[in-house]
Design a protein around this motif. Structure first.
Motif, PDB file in Angstrom:
ATOM      1  N   GLY A 135       0.482  -3.242  20.474  1.00 59.09           N
ATOM      2  CA  GLY A 135      -0.747  -2.612  20.923  1.00 59.09           C
ATOM      3  C   GLY A 135      -1.978  -3.372  20.478  1.00 59.09           C
ATOM      4  N   PHE A 136      -3.103  -2.665  20.444  1.00 64.60           N
ATOM      5  CA  PHE A 136      -4.386  -3.299  20.152  1.00 64.60           C
ATOM      6  C   PHE A 136      -4.481  -3.719  18.698  1.00 64.60           C
ATOM      7  N   ASP A 137      -5.047  -4.909  18.495  1.00 66.30           N
ATOM      8  CA  ASP A 137      -5.318  -5.438  17.162  1.00 66.30           C
ATOM      9  C   ASP A 137      -6.580  -6.278  17.267  1.00 66.30           C
ATOM     10  N   ALA A 138      -7.603  -5.943  16.475  1.00 67.27           N
ATOM     11  CA  ALA A 138      -8.868  -6.681  16.544  1.00 67.27           C
ATOM     12  C   ALA A 138      -8.699  -8.123  16.096  1.00 67.27           C
ATOM     13  N   GLY A 139      -7.737  -8.395  15.186  1.00 70.04           N
ATOM     14  CA  GLY A 139      -7.443  -9.761  14.797  1.00 70.04           C
ATOM     15  C   GLY A 139      -8.076 -10.226  13.505  1.00 70.04           C
ATOM     16  N   PHE A 140      -8.685  -9.331  12.744  1.00 69.15           N
ATOM     17  CA  PHE A 140      -9.279  -9.694  11.453  1.00 69.15           C
ATOM     18  C   PHE A 140      -8.323  -9.276  10.334  1.00 69.15           C
ATOM     19  N   HIS A 141      -7.781 -10.246   9.591  1.00 67.29           N
ATOM     20  CA  HIS A 141      -6.767  -9.925   8.589  1.00 67.29           C
ATOM     21  C   HIS A 141      -6.941 -10.679   7.265  1.00 67.29           C
ATOM     22  N   THR A 142      -7.939 -11.539   7.151  1.00 65.50           N
ATOM     23  CA  THR A 142      -8.035 -12.373   5.955  1.00 65.50           C
ATOM     24  C   THR A 142      -8.434 -11.593   4.703  1.00 65.50           C
ATOM     25  N   LEU A 143      -8.910 -10.356   4.857  1.00 61.56           N
ATOM     26  CA  LEU A 143      -9.237  -9.521   3.688  1.00 61.56           C
ATOM     27  C   LEU A 143      -8.309  -8.308   3.588  1.00 61.56           C
ATOM     28  N   ASP A 144      -7.232  -8.306   4.355  1.00 61.41           N
ATOM     29  CA  ASP A 144      -6.317  -7.160   4.342  1.00 61.41           C
ATOM     30  C   ASP A 144      -5.718  -6.889   2.970  1.00 61.41           C
ATOM     31  N   PHE A 145      -5.605  -7.914   2.141  1.00 66.78           N
ATOM     32  CA  PHE A 145      -4.998  -7.733   0.819  1.00 66.78           C
ATOM     33  C   PHE A 145      -5.785  -6.749  -0.045  1.00 66.78           C
ATOM     34  N   TYR A 146      -7.058  -6.558   0.256  1.00 68.26           N
ATOM     35  CA  TYR A 146      -7.913  -5.715  -0.584  1.00 68.26           C
ATOM     36  C   TYR A 146      -8.172  -4.338   0.021  1.00 68.26           C
ATOM     37  N   SER A 147      -7.651  -4.075   1.199  1.00 66.61           N
ATOM     38  CA  SER A 147      -7.896  -2.795   1.867  1.00 66.61           C
ATOM     39  C   SER A 147      -6.923  -1.731   1.377  1.00 66.61           C
ATOM     40  N   LEU A 148      -7.417  -0.513   1.289  1.00 69.35           N
ATOM     41  CA  LEU A 148      -6.591   0.650   1.002  1.00 69.35           C
ATOM     42  C   LEU A 148      -6.309   1.362   2.317  1.00 69.35           C
ATOM     43  N   THR A 149      -5.047   1.688   2.582  1.00 71.19           N
ATOM     44  CA  THR A 149      -4.672   2.341   3.835  1.00 71.19           C
ATOM     45  C   THR A 149      -4.002   3.684   3.536  1.00 71.19           C
ATOM     46  N   HIS A 150      -3.790   4.465   4.582  1.00 73.77           N
ATOM     47  CA  HIS A 150      -3.113   5.755   4.418  1.00 73.77           C
ATOM     48  C   HIS A 150      -1.678   5.564   3.920  1.00 73.77           C
ATOM     49  N   ASP A 151      -1.063   4.464   4.297  1.00 76.81           N
ATOM     50  CA  ASP A 151       0.301   4.200   3.839  1.00 76.81           C
ATOM     51  C   ASP A 151       0.355   3.906   2.345  1.00 76.81           C
ATOM     52  N   ASP A 152      -0.768   3.510   1.746  1.00 75.38           N
ATOM     53  CA  ASP A 152      -0.811   3.225   0.302  1.00 75.38           C
ATOM     54  C   ASP A 152      -0.998   4.483  -0.540  1.00 75.38           C
ATOM     55  N   ILE A 153      -1.449   5.566   0.068  1.00 79.12           N
ATOM     56  CA  ILE A 153      -1.767   6.774  -0.689  1.00 79.12           C
ATOM     57  C   ILE A 153      -0.485   7.441  -1.195  1.00 79.12           C
ATOM     58  N   LYS A 154      -0.519   7.842  -2.455  1.00 84.50           N
ATOM     59  CA  LYS A 154       0.570   8.612  -3.046  1.00 84.50           C
ATOM     60  C   LYS A 154       0.139  10.077  -3.138  1.00 84.50           C
ATOM     61  N   TYR A 155       0.995  10.953  -2.640  1.00 91.11           N
ATOM     62  CA  TYR A 155       0.735  12.396  -2.663  1.00 91.11           C
ATOM     63  C   TYR A 155       1.603  13.008  -3.758  1.00 91.11           C
ATOM     64  N   TYR A 156       0.954  13.686  -4.684  1.00 82.97           N
ATOM     65  CA  TYR A 156       1.626  14.071  -5.923  1.00 82.97           C
ATOM     66  C   TYR A 156       2.057  15.528  -5.935  1.00 82.97           C
ATOM     67  N   GLN A 157       3.077  15.779  -6.737  1.00 80.63           N
ATOM     68  CA  GLN A 157       3.435  17.107  -7.216  1.00 80.63           C
ATOM     69  C   GLN A 157       3.256  17.060  -8.724  1.00 80.63           C
ATOM     70  N   ALA A 158       2.155  17.587  -9.178  1.00 84.04           N
ATOM     71  CA  ALA A 158       1.774  17.465 -10.585  1.00 84.04           C
ATOM     72  C   ALA A 158       1.778  18.835 -11.245  1.00 84.04           C
ATOM     73  N   ARG A 159       2.673  19.027 -12.180  1.00 82.37           N
ATOM     74  CA  ARG A 159       2.737  20.300 -12.894  1.00 82.37           C
ATOM     75  C   ARG A 159       1.642  20.421 -13.940  1.00 82.37           C
ATOM     76  N   THR A 160       0.924  19.323 -14.138  1.00 81.59           N
ATOM     77  CA  THR A 160      -0.219  19.297 -15.037  1.00 81.59           C
ATOM     78  C   THR A 160      -1.197  18.280 -14.480  1.00 81.59           C
ATOM     79  N   PRO A 161      -2.498  18.407 -14.726  1.00 82.78           N
ATOM     80  CA  PRO A 161      -3.435  17.397 -14.232  1.00 82.78           C
ATOM     81  C   PRO A 161      -3.029  15.994 -14.685  1.00 82.78           C
ATOM     82  N   PHE A 162      -3.086  15.059 -13.762  1.00 86.06           N
ATOM     83  CA  PHE A 162      -2.654  13.683 -14.035  1.00 86.06           C
ATOM     84  C   PHE A 162      -3.797  12.722 -13.722  1.00 86.06           C
TER      85      PHE A 162
END
Length: 670
Positions: free
Chosen positions: A115-142
């Motif tokens: 599909g569509f891709d704008a083609g800019f990737h040289t700074l991708d190493f520093y981007s945060l994406t939804h796939d990087d997010i960790k969703y926690y089950q924390a029985r105490t604040p962490f």
């Protein structure tokens, strides 16, 4: 506009979670006595429970594809000192200098997207994406704090906070910051990532909601490197790097990315649970999933100076001032129905059939423009388009030793109609001592990225009509945890390969996209081995790559990363590793870099820089909730037979020796 959408999503999240929390779905999942007793003690306010990392678990979007799988935190020292995303043992890069600057993979890594891709990737190493997010089950604040400092040359700061506002509802936030001034003038990389996330699970575990808002601001100063080609000779080695001349003193690149994601799943029918040694899974028999995403992205290059035209061509509208901009937004809706057929819950799932069927719709608004110094837009291109993708997958587990799965994505309507990605994979467990085998294959048909087919700026302009790139891959992987062995082999057949190349007819700094009119083959073999002898340990990773067209697909034939260290515990509590890392790759034809286009390309003059081992030494230790390391990078620079420095991209010197880096990670569970 996107702020209104973010507000609307937040209202939907809170309303939906509150509504489902009030429902009584009367479904029981296998009891977890440990967590129930812990929760009871917590609610009663007893002080006898000492919280630690084993009570914090998390999942990711990838772990929620077929089930809900949670895993514990990794608080070990494993790879803790390898904080630099550009210097990862199994994913090395080449780039224009220090952390935060443009980079690309050293080894061959095709993008498995359609599909569509704008083609800019040289700074991708520093981007945060939804796939990087960790969703926690924390029985105490962490809370987790992470900080690395090498003075003004390089600093990294990360913070994660997560807590359950109800036993089944977690919220949290991420904040990441990279500030790296580098060794040379006008070389700063300044990257900021932020995220807000939440995970709600109904008491019956039938309904789950994951939502996150992610923001990236990536700023890079482009100095065009130094005109001193003898910078690593004896005569210039003692010169302060800040005194070196540079080609650009005002140019910069700015990326801004904002995204909101909302994923909801509902389980119908029987629910099973499976607790394994490391992970814990909740397994549905029928599942309905809906995902909404909104993305807004902008990419800009700016400069305001007269330059020597040795790294970028003369401006076509203004030879001094440049303000080029590319923007696009994307609204995505995805619906998937999943069916699972298995025996009733047991400790081991021996036979299981799973089928997923779904559809995804993407709508895009794309704009490219160029501005003069008075902020008047002298070029404007707008486009709106959409894609509709058919999603499907099927899998069968023949026993607890063998499984087979197939996955397909096919765009059947829209701008990129005809794009597809078909993939198959099989896992075969021989035995616990003999290890397991993973067989895989995929066939990808992908439209050219946008900046290959149409691009306009103050320095470049082209409109091209390229064919789709076809990639066929066959892979084999063998893993044996008992003997610490991991080996793999990949074969790639690529047709209509795309790349950027210098156009000597317009000058050595003018680049154009091109498409290879013949097939390209690449063989990639990897071997990883862990060896332990008492307190001594050696972790080795070796890659061999061979292509029939090294002039177009530029990658080294051999790459290796080796970590030798002593593992010891002092005073019975201070776990300590002392060691060194050695990385090396064979010489190969190197890429050049265009600051104005933000692309790596094949230069007019072939460059093959000499290579040599790069050696880092380090000490890292773990004490209760804190991990610490001290590190010296490139300790062998200029010593004995070793050179005074090295390059990975034409004209751009890599960082010098850094005698002292300090890093600490501290986790809090209250």
């Amino acid at each position: 506009m996107h702020k209104k959408i973010i507000f609307l999503i937040a209202v939907i999240v809170i309303t939906a979670a509150a509504h489902v929390h009030a429902q009584d779905l009367k479904t029981r999942v296998n009891d977890n006595k440990t967590l129930d007793s812990l929760r009871k003690l917590e609610e009663e306010g007893k002080d006898s429970v000492v919280f630690n990392s084993k009570y914090i678990r998390y999942t990711t979007l990838a772990l929620t594809k077929d089930s809900i799988q949670t895993v514990p935190l990794d608080t070990t020292l494993n790879e803790f000192h390898n904080f630099n995303v550009l210097v990862q043992p199994r994913r090395p890069t080449v780039g224009t200098g220090n952390l935060g600057l443009p980079a690309m993979p050293l080894l061959f890594e095709p993008l498995k997207t359609i599909g569509f891709d704008a083609g800019f990737h040289t700074l991708d190493f520093y981007s945060l994406t939804h796939d990087d997010i960790k969703y926690y089950q924390a029985r105490t604040p962490f809370t987790s704090l992470y900080y690395v400092s090498a003075g003004e040359v390089e600093q990294v700061f990360r913070i994660i906070h997560s807590q359950n506002i109800k036993p089944n509802w977690n919220i949290g936030a991420n904040f990441n910051r990279i500030g790296a001034n580098g060794f040379y003038r006008h070389q700063r990389g300044d990257d900021l990532n932020g995220a807000l996330f939440t995970w709600y699970q109904s008491p019956s575990k039938r309904y789950n909601l994951w939502s996150s808002a992610v923001f990236n601001t990536l700023k890079v100063q482009e100095n065009g490197s130094t005109p001193n080609d003898s910078i690593f000779t004896d005569a210039s080695f003692a010169v302060d790097r800040q005194a070196e001349r540079i080609r650009l003193s005002s140019a910069r690149r700015i990326w801004r990315q904002s995204s909101v994601m909302l994923k909801q799943t509902y389980f119908v029918g029987r629910i099973d649970s499976l607790r394994q040694e490391v992970s814990s899974k909740i397994l549905p028999t029928n599942r309905i999933a809906y995902t909404f995403k909104y993305n807004a992205n902008s990419y800009a290059f700016q400069k305001d100076e007269a330059d020597d035209r040795t790294v970028i061509p003369v401006g076509r509208v203004d030879s001094v001032f440049t303000n080029d901009s590319t923007r696009y937004s994307n609204v995505q809706n995805e619906f998937i129905y999943s069916f699972f057929l298995r025996a009733k819950s047991s400790s081991i799932i021996k036979n299981e059939l799973k089928v997923n069927a779904g559809i995804r719709h993407d709508y895009y608004n794309y704009n490219q423009g160029a501005f003069d110094k008075a902020a008047t837009k002298y070029y404007n291109y707008d486009a709106s388009f959409q894609n509709t993708t058919l999603l499907g997958s099927a899998g069968y587990r023949f026993s607890n030793r063998i499984d087979l799965s197939v996955d397909l994505q096919q765009i059947f309507q829209g701008r990129n109609t005809g794009d597809f990605l078909y993939e198959a994979k099989s896992n075969v467990l021989l035995s616990k001592s003999a290890g397991r085998i993973v067989l895989g294959a995929y066939f990808q048909n992908k439209s050219p990225e946008q900046n290959y087919i149409r691009y306009y700026s103050n320095h470049y302009e082209w409109v091209k009509n390229f064919d789709r790139t076809k990639t066929i891959n066959f892979s084999f992987r063998y893993l044996n945890d008992k003997f610490g062995i991991e080996t793999s082999g990949d074969y790639f057949l690529i047709t209509n390969y795309l790349y950027f190349i210098a156009d000597p007819a317009r000058g050595s700094t003018y680049i154009l996209p091109e498409q290879l009119n013949q097939s390209l083959n690449l063989l990639k073999i990897t071997l990883a081995k862990k060896i332990s002898f008492g307190k001594f340990n050696l972790d080795s990773y070796v890659v061999y790559q061979k292509t029939d067209n090294p002039g177009k697909l530029r990658t080294p034939e051999i790459y290796t990363f080796n970590s030798l260290y002593i593992d010891n515990t002092f005073f019975k509590v201070l776990k300590t590793n002392v060691g060194l890392d050695v990385r090396y790759n064979t010489p190969y034809l190197n890429y050049s870099y265009s600051p104005a286009a933000g692309q790596f390309y094949i230069g007019a003059v072939e460059r093959k820089f000499n290579t040599e081992p790069i050696i880092d030494i380090w000490v890292k230790a773990s004490l209760r909730r804190a991990n610490l390391f001290v590190k010296c990078d490139y300790i062998n620079q200029g010593l004995g037979i070793f050179s005074k420095g090295y390059y990975t991209v034409d004209r751009y010197p890599m960082p010098d020796r850094q005698l002292f880096k300090f890093g600490v990670q501290w986790n809090f569970y209250d």
